[in-house]
Design a protein around this motif. Structure first.
Motif, PDB file in Angstrom:
ATOM      1  N   PHE A   1       0.892  -0.842  -0.082  1.00 31.72           N
ATOM      2  CA  PHE A   1      -0.239  -0.333  -0.400  1.00 31.72           C
ATOM      3  C   PHE A   1       0.712   1.627   0.294  1.00 31.72           C
ATOM      4  O   PHE A   1       0.490   2.076  -0.721  1.00 31.72           O
ATOM      5  N   GLU A   2       1.986   1.499   0.610  1.00 29.66           N
ATOM      6  CA  GLU A   2       2.949   2.137   0.788  1.00 29.66           C
ATOM      7  C   GLU A   2       3.597   2.743  -0.590  1.00 29.66           C
ATOM      8  O   GLU A   2       3.614   4.434  -0.951  1.00 29.66           O
ATOM      9  N   GLU A   3       3.838   1.670  -1.240  1.00 31.34           N
ATOM     10  CA  GLU A   3       4.565   2.287  -2.169  1.00 31.34           C
ATOM     11  C   GLU A   3       3.523   2.653  -3.580  1.00 31.34           C
ATOM     12  O   GLU A   3       3.616   3.437  -4.117  1.00 31.34           O
ATOM     13  N   ILE A   4       2.832   2.437  -3.359  1.00 31.42           N
ATOM     14  CA  ILE A   4       1.524   2.167  -4.754  1.00 31.42           C
ATOM     15  C   ILE A   4       1.098   3.451  -4.418  1.00 31.42           C
ATOM     16  O   ILE A   4       0.134   4.313  -5.494  1.00 31.42           O
ATOM     17  N   LEU A   5       0.908   3.840  -2.579  1.00 29.14           N
ATOM     18  CA  LEU A   5       0.235   4.922  -2.805  1.00 29.14           C
ATOM     19  C   LEU A   5       1.351   6.628  -3.058  1.00 29.14           C
ATOM     20  O   LEU A   5       0.820   6.956  -3.339  1.00 29.14           O
ATOM     21  N   ASP A   6       2.669   5.960  -3.018  1.00 34.34           N
ATOM     22  CA  ASP A   6       3.175   6.940  -3.155  1.00 34.34           C
ATOM     23  C   ASP A   6       3.148   7.403  -4.484  1.00 34.34           C
ATOM     24  O   ASP A   6       3.967   8.472  -5.363  1.00 34.34           O
ATOM     25  N   LYS A   7       3.507   5.947  -5.569  1.00 39.14           N
ATOM     26  CA  LYS A   7       3.980   6.446  -7.192  1.00 39.14           C
ATOM     27  C   LYS A   7       2.654   6.620  -7.660  1.00 39.14           C
ATOM     28  O   LYS A   7       2.684   7.933  -9.138  1.00 39.14           O
ATOM     29  N   TYR A   8       1.115   6.356  -6.982  1.00 40.70           N
ATOM     30  CA  TYR A   8       0.003   6.450  -8.061  1.00 40.70           C
ATOM     31  C   TYR A   8      -1.149   7.167  -7.252  1.00 40.70           C
ATOM     32  O   TYR A   8      -1.623   7.777  -7.862  1.00 40.70           O
TER      33      TYR A   8
END
Length: 261
Positions: free
Chosen positions: A214-221
């Motif tokens: 979730f954290e990586e997806i939140l940051d990127k998208y």
């Protein structure tokens, strides 16, 4: 953002008939980015409906069939206005279906990194943001909160027939099995290519990237699944979200809105 020959169908639901601020911000940010944008809601109040931008086609329907019946209505509306063409692919380069089960923290980032940079770099017939991985018992499938279809699929009469053939299911597990997972199976059986824009960097225990990453997806998208912080089914440590909320009042209110969905 340059105009695009894409169609977008948004399936909206809110238990109180509200339009979340992030949903409205996203719709406003979409101006000029889609050839057609269809918004389908099961319970949007009249006062909230008046907030929707004029360039968005807004439709209300009975609250049955979950998001897939909203998707079906959107597809049907596009087909009805494409009569005379060989297929939807003659009218649109891509069709995207998305629901409001996730909050959008940054609409411009989401539009750029998914709809433009993400989709333009993939030569694939069926695309989603994330692929639910398989443990041998679950069929690997694109998650239905955000799905995009290319010209070849849009021109296939079997794809249109699949939508018109949907039957009313009242059990959410049946919806996931027959329609979310079933759609990926169907596209695979037709022989089209299937790809997710986001791929985990390494193998993981949690098969759902929207939770496990979730954290990586939140940051990127700039997107975050509401079920993650409202239900947290995998009992994940949500410290990164807590720290963001403490440092960013706008983000905290975004989570509050999501909790009330």
């Amino acid at each position: 953002m340059h105009p695009s020959n894409q169609a977008l169908v948004v399936a909206h639901f809110h238990q109180d008939g509200q339009l979340r601020s992030d949903t409205l911000n996203f719709l406003e940010a979409c101006q000029g980015s889609f050839k057609r944008l269809i918004f389908v809601s099961t319970n949007l109040s009249e006062a909230q409906r008046a907030l929707i931008p004029d360039f968005v086609e807004c439709h209300l329907r009975e609250n049955i069939g979950y998001d897939f019946f909203s998707y079906r209505l959107g597809v049907s509306l596009l087909v009805d206005t494409s009569i005379g063409c060989e297929g939807l692919g003659e009218t649109f380069d891509r069709l995207t279906l998305m629901n409001t089960s996730f909050v959008i923290s940054d609409a411009e980032k989401f539009i750029k990194n998914y709809f433009f940079d993400g989709l333009s770099k993939l030569d694939s017939d069926f695309v989603g943001l994330t692929l639910h991985l398989s443990d041998g018992t679950i069929y690997p499938h694109l998650q239905s909160f955000l799905l995009s279809f290319g010209k070849r699929v849009l021109n296939d009469e079997r794809f249109i027939a699949w939508w018109s053939g949907l039957e009313l299911l009242v059990n959410k597990d049946q919806i996931i099995r027959n329609y979310e997972i079933g759609l990926s199976k169907f596209i695979d059986e037709l022989g089209y290519t299937k790809t997710s824009i986001y791929s985990p960097a390494k193998s993981q225990m949690i098969l759902d990237p929207m939770h496990g990453n979730f954290e990586e997806i939140l940051d990127k998208y700039g997107v975050l699944k509401i079920g993650l912080f409202k239900i947290n089914p995998f009992r994940l440590k949500l410290d990164p979200l807590i720290l963001r909320a403490q440092a960013d009042e706008k983000f905290r209110l975004l989570l509050v809105d999501g909790m009330e969905n």
